[in-house]
Design a protein around this motif. Structure first.
Motif, PDB file in Angstrom:
ATOM      1  N   THR A 240       0.551  -1.372  -0.208  1.00 13.00           N
ATOM      2  CA  THR A 240       0.006   0.127  -0.098  1.00 13.00           C
ATOM      3  C   THR A 240       1.035   1.104  -0.099  1.00 13.00           C
ATOM      4  OG1 THR A 240      -1.531  -0.849   0.884  1.00 13.00           O
ATOM      5  CG2 THR A 240      -1.820   1.111   1.291  1.00 13.00           C
ATOM      6  N   LEU A 241       2.335   1.233   0.583  1.00 14.56           N
ATOM      7  CA  LEU A 241       2.817   2.456   0.786  1.00 14.56           C
ATOM      8  C   LEU A 241       3.075   2.001  -0.753  1.00 14.56           C
ATOM      9  CD1 LEU A 241       4.559   4.524   2.182  1.00 14.56           C
ATOM     10  CD2 LEU A 241       6.315   2.683   3.055  1.00 14.56           C
ATOM     11  N   GLY A 242       3.125   1.867  -1.125  1.00 17.75           N
ATOM     12  CA  GLY A 242       4.379   1.816  -2.949  1.00 17.75           C
ATOM     13  C   GLY A 242       3.338   1.571  -3.732  1.00 17.75           C
ATOM     14  N   PRO A 243       2.761   0.456  -4.439  1.00 18.07           N
ATOM     15  CA  PRO A 243       3.991  -0.343  -4.860  1.00 18.07           C
ATOM     16  C   PRO A 243       5.589  -0.262  -5.494  1.00 18.07           C
ATOM     17  CG  PRO A 243       2.045  -0.857  -6.106  1.00 18.07           C
ATOM     18  CD  PRO A 243       2.087   0.608  -5.627  1.00 18.07           C
ATOM     19  N   ASP A 244       5.694   0.490  -6.031  1.00 18.34           N
ATOM     20  CA  ASP A 244       7.096   0.648  -6.356  1.00 18.34           C
ATOM     21  C   ASP A 244       7.853   1.958  -5.891  1.00 18.34           C
ATOM     22  OD1 ASP A 244       5.739  -1.386  -8.811  1.00 18.34           O
ATOM     23  OD2 ASP A 244       4.632   0.764 -10.147  1.00 18.34           O
ATOM     24  N   PHE A 245       8.951   1.006  -5.441  1.00 15.52           N
ATOM     25  CA  PHE A 245       9.718   2.039  -4.406  1.00 15.52           C
ATOM     26  C   PHE A 245      11.637   2.063  -5.765  1.00 15.52           C
ATOM     27  CE2 PHE A 245       7.207  -0.018  -1.992  1.00 15.52           C
ATOM     28  CZ  PHE A 245       7.117   1.264  -1.003  1.00 15.52           C
ATOM     29  N   LYS A 246      11.976   2.730  -5.478  1.00 15.94           N
ATOM     30  CA  LYS A 246      13.103   3.571  -6.496  1.00 15.94           C
ATOM     31  C   LYS A 246      14.490   3.606  -5.732  1.00 15.94           C
ATOM     32  CE  LYS A 246      10.037   4.005 -10.867  1.00 15.94           C
ATOM     33  NZ  LYS A 246      10.214   5.001 -12.546  1.00 15.94           N
ATOM     34  N   SER A 247      14.937   3.181  -6.542  1.00 14.63           N
ATOM     35  CA  SER A 247      16.651   3.469  -5.644  1.00 14.63           C
ATOM     36  C   SER A 247      17.649   4.401  -6.644  1.00 14.63           C
ATOM     37  CB  SER A 247      17.316   2.707  -4.891  1.00 14.63           C
ATOM     38  OG  SER A 247      19.062   2.470  -5.161  1.00 14.63           O
ATOM     39  N   GLY A 248      18.039   5.287  -6.913  1.00 15.91           N
ATOM     40  CA  GLY A 248      19.417   5.389  -7.692  1.00 15.91           C
ATOM     41  C   GLY A 248      20.824   4.321  -8.216  1.00 15.91           C
ATOM     42  N   ASN A 249      21.150   3.814  -6.295  1.00 15.95           N
ATOM     43  CA  ASN A 249      22.099   2.400  -6.926  1.00 15.95           C
ATOM     44  C   ASN A 249      21.294   1.307  -6.861  1.00 15.95           C
ATOM     45  OD1 ASN A 249      23.984   4.652  -6.385  1.00 15.95           O
ATOM     46  ND2 ASN A 249      23.695   4.707  -4.002  1.00 15.95           N
ATOM     47  N   TYR A 250      20.640   0.558  -6.128  1.00 18.84           N
ATOM     48  CA  TYR A 250      19.758  -0.500  -6.159  1.00 18.84           C
ATOM     49  C   TYR A 250      18.802  -1.116  -6.887  1.00 18.84           C
ATOM     50  CZ  TYR A 250      23.273   0.594  -2.726  1.00 18.84           C
ATOM     51  OH  TYR A 250      24.098   0.703  -1.341  1.00 18.84           O
ATOM     52  N   GLY A 251      18.539   0.646  -7.597  1.00 20.27           N
ATOM     53  CA  GLY A 251      17.210  -0.258  -8.858  1.00 20.27           C
ATOM     54  C   GLY A 251      16.054   0.250  -8.715  1.00 20.27           C
ATOM     55  N   THR A 252      14.959  -0.908  -9.184  1.00 29.41           N
ATOM     56  CA  THR A 252      13.183  -0.505  -8.631  1.00 29.41           C
ATOM     57  C   THR A 252      12.854  -2.016  -8.242  1.00 29.41           C
ATOM     58  OG1 THR A 252      13.135   1.110 -10.557  1.00 29.41           O
ATOM     59  CG2 THR A 252      11.363  -0.131  -9.608  1.00 29.41           C
ATOM     60  N   LEU A 253      11.802  -1.539  -7.385  1.00 31.49           N
ATOM     61  CA  LEU A 253      11.430  -2.879  -6.513  1.00 31.49           C
ATOM     62  C   LEU A 253      10.543  -2.688  -6.372  1.00 31.49           C
ATOM     63  CD1 LEU A 253      11.507  -5.263  -4.829  1.00 31.49           C
ATOM     64  CD2 LEU A 253      12.519  -3.924  -2.884  1.00 31.49           C
ATOM     65  N   SER A 254       9.487  -3.483  -6.548  1.00 30.75           N
ATOM     66  CA  SER A 254       7.754  -4.030  -6.673  1.00 30.75           C
ATOM     67  C   SER A 254       7.348  -4.988  -6.324  1.00 30.75           C
ATOM     68  CB  SER A 254       7.152  -3.558  -8.220  1.00 30.75           C
ATOM     69  OG  SER A 254       7.736  -2.247  -9.071  1.00 30.75           O
ATOM     70  N   PHE A 255       6.089  -5.012  -4.852  1.00 32.48           N
ATOM     71  CA  PHE A 255       5.624  -5.315  -4.363  1.00 32.48           C
ATOM     72  C   PHE A 255       4.231  -6.060  -4.416  1.00 32.48           C
ATOM     73  CE2 PHE A 255       8.143  -3.487  -1.908  1.00 32.48           C
ATOM     74  CZ  PHE A 255       9.209  -4.809  -1.059  1.00 32.48           C
ATOM     75  N   ASN A 256       3.703  -6.566  -6.050  1.00 30.64           N
ATOM     76  CA  ASN A 256       2.189  -6.839  -6.075  1.00 30.64           C
ATOM     77  C   ASN A 256       1.812  -7.815  -5.849  1.00 30.64           C
ATOM     78  OD1 ASN A 256       3.590  -5.674  -8.798  1.00 30.64           O
ATOM     79  ND2 ASN A 256       5.006  -6.652  -8.751  1.00 30.64           N
ATOM     80  N   ASP A 257       0.369  -8.045  -6.072  1.00 32.44           N
ATOM     81  CA  ASP A 257      -0.330  -9.087  -6.064  1.00 32.44           C
ATOM     82  C   ASP A 257       0.119 -10.779  -5.446  1.00 32.44           C
ATOM     83  OD1 ASP A 257      -2.169  -6.489  -5.255  1.00 32.44           O
ATOM     84  OD2 ASP A 257      -3.008  -7.550  -7.029  1.00 32.44           O
ATOM     85  N   GLY A 258       0.042 -11.170  -4.779  1.00 33.60           N
ATOM     86  CA  GLY A 258       0.140 -12.509  -4.719  1.00 33.60           C
ATOM     87  C   GLY A 258       1.737 -13.041  -3.843  1.00 33.60           C
ATOM     88  N   ASN A 259       1.719 -11.771  -3.096  1.00 30.05           N
ATOM     89  CA  ASN A 259       3.147 -11.851  -2.330  1.00 30.05           C
ATOM     90  C   ASN A 259       4.457 -11.927  -3.428  1.00 30.05           C
ATOM     91  OD1 ASN A 259       1.654 -12.057   0.123  1.00 30.05           O
ATOM     92  ND2 ASN A 259       3.153 -12.703   0.919  1.00 30.05           N
ATOM     93  N   ILE A 260       4.284 -11.230  -4.637  1.00 33.14           N
ATOM     94  CA  ILE A 260       5.182 -11.687  -5.896  1.00 33.14           C
ATOM     95  C   ILE A 260       5.666  -9.911  -5.989  1.00 33.14           C
ATOM     96  CG2 ILE A 260       5.591 -12.036  -8.275  1.00 33.14           C
ATOM     97  CD1 ILE A 260       2.871 -13.542  -8.659  1.00 33.14           C
ATOM     98  N   PHE A 261       7.072  -9.799  -5.956  1.00 30.23           N
ATOM     99  CA  PHE A 261       8.136  -9.493  -6.094  1.00 30.23           C
ATOM    100  C   PHE A 261       8.483  -9.662  -7.508  1.00 30.23           C
ATOM    101  CE2 PHE A 261      11.384 -11.961  -4.404  1.00 30.23           C
ATOM    102  CZ  PHE A 261      12.144 -12.194  -5.227  1.00 30.23           C
ATOM    103  N   ARG A 262       9.002  -8.052  -8.049  1.00 29.29           N
ATOM    104  CA  ARG A 262      10.188  -7.533  -8.593  1.00 29.29           C
ATOM    105  C   ARG A 262      10.540  -6.465  -8.188  1.00 29.29           C
ATOM    106  NH1 ARG A 262       8.203 -10.412 -13.408  1.00 29.29           N
ATOM    107  NH2 ARG A 262       6.427 -10.931 -13.175  1.00 29.29           N
ATOM    108  N   TRP A 263      12.234  -6.867  -9.141  1.00 30.10           N
ATOM    109  CA  TRP A 263      13.467  -6.536  -8.416  1.00 30.10           C
ATOM    110  C   TRP A 263      14.502  -5.827 -10.080  1.00 30.10           C
ATOM    111  CZ3 TRP A 263      16.132  -6.255  -2.802  1.00 30.10           C
ATOM    112  CH2 TRP A 263      16.645  -5.200  -3.012  1.00 30.10           C
ATOM    113  N   SER A 264      14.540  -5.165 -10.522  1.00 28.87           N
ATOM    114  CA  SER A 264      15.546  -5.117 -11.723  1.00 28.87           C
ATOM    115  C   SER A 264      16.804  -3.489 -10.825  1.00 28.87           C
ATOM    116  CB  SER A 264      14.678  -4.497 -12.861  1.00 28.87           C
ATOM    117  OG  SER A 264      14.421  -2.917 -12.375  1.00 28.87           O
ATOM    118  N   GLY A 265      17.294  -4.200 -11.743  1.00 28.69           N
ATOM    119  CA  GLY A 265      18.868  -3.304 -11.649  1.00 28.69           C
ATOM    120  C   GLY A 265      19.701  -3.270  -9.731  1.00 28.69           C
TER     121      GLY A 265
END
Length: 441
Positions: free
Chosen positions: A322-347
């Motif tokens: 709910t806070l995100g679901p998408d979060f971004k960092s200049g050094n550590y990429g993009t982190l998303s928390f999706n339905d079904g407890n599935i995450f996606r993390w790039s970079g």
């Protein structure tokens, strides 16, 4: 006036009694007639019924003798064919009666624990068991009790359903004395400690700690784990994460030191207090093992505890999503928390391999399974566990929800193995040089 009184009395007499000259139907004896040695289940002719005296007059089998029996001891008169069919329905439990071992045990209108109570049995009260049917098994601590629903009859004529877990079956002799099976019950009456132990549901000792600390490890708190004395089934069982054994036995015998040894089984019970026992088990190699078990309050339901913990974990995940679901960092990429407890993390390449294992894919499943202790609680909200696809291990971070994003710090999980129960204890620590990451929402 006298004639009117006579006519009224005569009419009442005729309504109350049927003629002795003919059979008004046939009934099945529901309780044996000890003085005449007539067993229950016997089909007898019925000659009259008195609602005033509350008796039937019946004929004795193969004789011309007639006797009175209380109304409750006989099924309602019907055709002979129907009576024979009823007797067949009761045949499985012919001659079977039962002691009640729990004061206040309810007899219910239907075969479920939420049904209306029609009677409460006294401890050691005897009932006649008529037949059984499938119903909804009651539970203790979320665990279904072993046994079955029996249709029973009390000696005051009350009929209803009683679950067999707290009943002890025995055979009634023809003369009304207690027969096979009553010896064990009589012995158990004299040993209330054993009776209490055998009728209690016992759980691994660590359950109590988990529940009191509200730190429920779903891998190790399972409704079937525990010690089953086999009081009803005649088979004692020990079910733990690292052990699952069962043994048929005839009885528990008390030793001189107050312990109880299962006859014909390598199991011994050492009572400590009303809520704590030690169970000793000797394995096939002759190696003795010792396990501690506790009882829980009746209002504690293991299944409800498990369900509540699953909901709690899901709530923590939803709060991050709910806070995100998408979060971004200049050094550590993009982190998303999706339905079904599935995450996606790039970079996240800068975290490989020191934090995230080499070869990890940029997606996976999130868990919220670890608990914080001590000072970590004041600085962090909890632990988020990432299971990267194709990774060799899980990756854990302490997390803190901020107004403008999510702060993460690599966490170290310390595990200790408890050989006695076959479970792992986990604790969370923050390494001295742990990397702190900030992701902006």
């Amino acid at each position: 006036m006298k004639n009117r009184i006579f006519l009224f009395a005569f009419s009442l007499f005729m309504l109350t009694f049927s003629s002795c000259s003919g059979v008004i139907g046939y009934g099945v004896l529901l309780w044996n007639v000890g003085e005449k040695e007539i067993p229950d289940g016997t089909v007898v002719p019925v000659y009259l019924k008195s609602n005033i005296s509350k008796v039937y007059v019946i004929g004795l089998p193969e004789t011309k003798e007639k006797i009175e029996v209380p109304l409750w001891k006989l099924s309602a008169p019907e055709s002979k064919s129907k009576a024979l069919k009823r007797a067949q329905k009761y045949s499985e439990y012919k001659g079977k009666y039962a002691f009640c071992i729990l004061d206040g045990l309810p007899i219910r209108a239907e075969k479920m624990n939420t049904s209306k109570q029609v009677y409460r049995l006294r401890k050691n009260e005897v009932v006649r068991t008529l037949y059984k049917e499938k119903g909804v098994s009651p539970t203790n601590g979320g665990v279904p009790l072993s046994g079955e629903w029996l249709h029973v009859l009390t000696d005051n004529g009350t009929e209803g359903w009683c679950f067999s877990y707290n009943l002890r079956l025995f055979e009634m002799n023809l003369d009304g004395t207690y027969g096979i099976g009553s010896e064990v019950v009589e012995a158990q009456k004299a040993d209330e400690t054993l009776e209490r132990i055998l009728s209690t549901v016992w759980y691994p000792e660590y359950y109590r700690g988990m529940i009191s600390k509200k730190q429920i490890d779903l891998d190790y708190i399972v409704p079937v784990y525990g010690f089953d004395s086999g009081y009803v089934s005649g088979t004692t069982k020990i079910s733990l994460p690292n052990l699952n054994v069962s043994f048929p036995y005839s009885e528990f015998e008390k030793s001189d030191n107050g312990d109880y040894k299962a006859k014909d089984a390598p199991v011994e019970i050492v009572p400590r207090n009303s809520k704590f026992i030690i169970v000793k088990y000797t394995d096939e190699g002759g190696k003795p093992k010792t396990y501690n078990f506790v009882s829980l309050d009746e209002n504690i339901k293991i299944e409800e505890i498990v369900s509540a913990e699953k909901n709690r974990r899901q709530g923590l995940y939803k709060s991050i999503q709910t806070l995100g679901p998408d979060f971004k960092s200049g050094n550590y990429g993009t982190l998303s928390f999706n339905d079904g407890n599935i995450f996606r993390w790039s970079g996240f390449s800068k975290l490989v391999p020191s934090v995230i294992p080499s070869g990890s894919k940029g997606f996976g499943i999130v868990e919220m399974k670890y608990f914080l202790d001590g000072t970590l609680k004041s600085s962090w909200d909890g632990v988020v566990t990432f299971h990267f696809e194709n990774a060799s291990r899980e990756v854990n971070f302490l997390y803190k929800k901020e107004v403008n994003g999510l702060r993460l710090a690599y966490a170290n999980i310390i595990e200790k193995y408890d050989d006695s129960f076959g479970r792992k204890y986990s604790s969370v620590s923050l390494p001295a040089n742990s990397m702190v990451l900030f992701f902006q929402k």
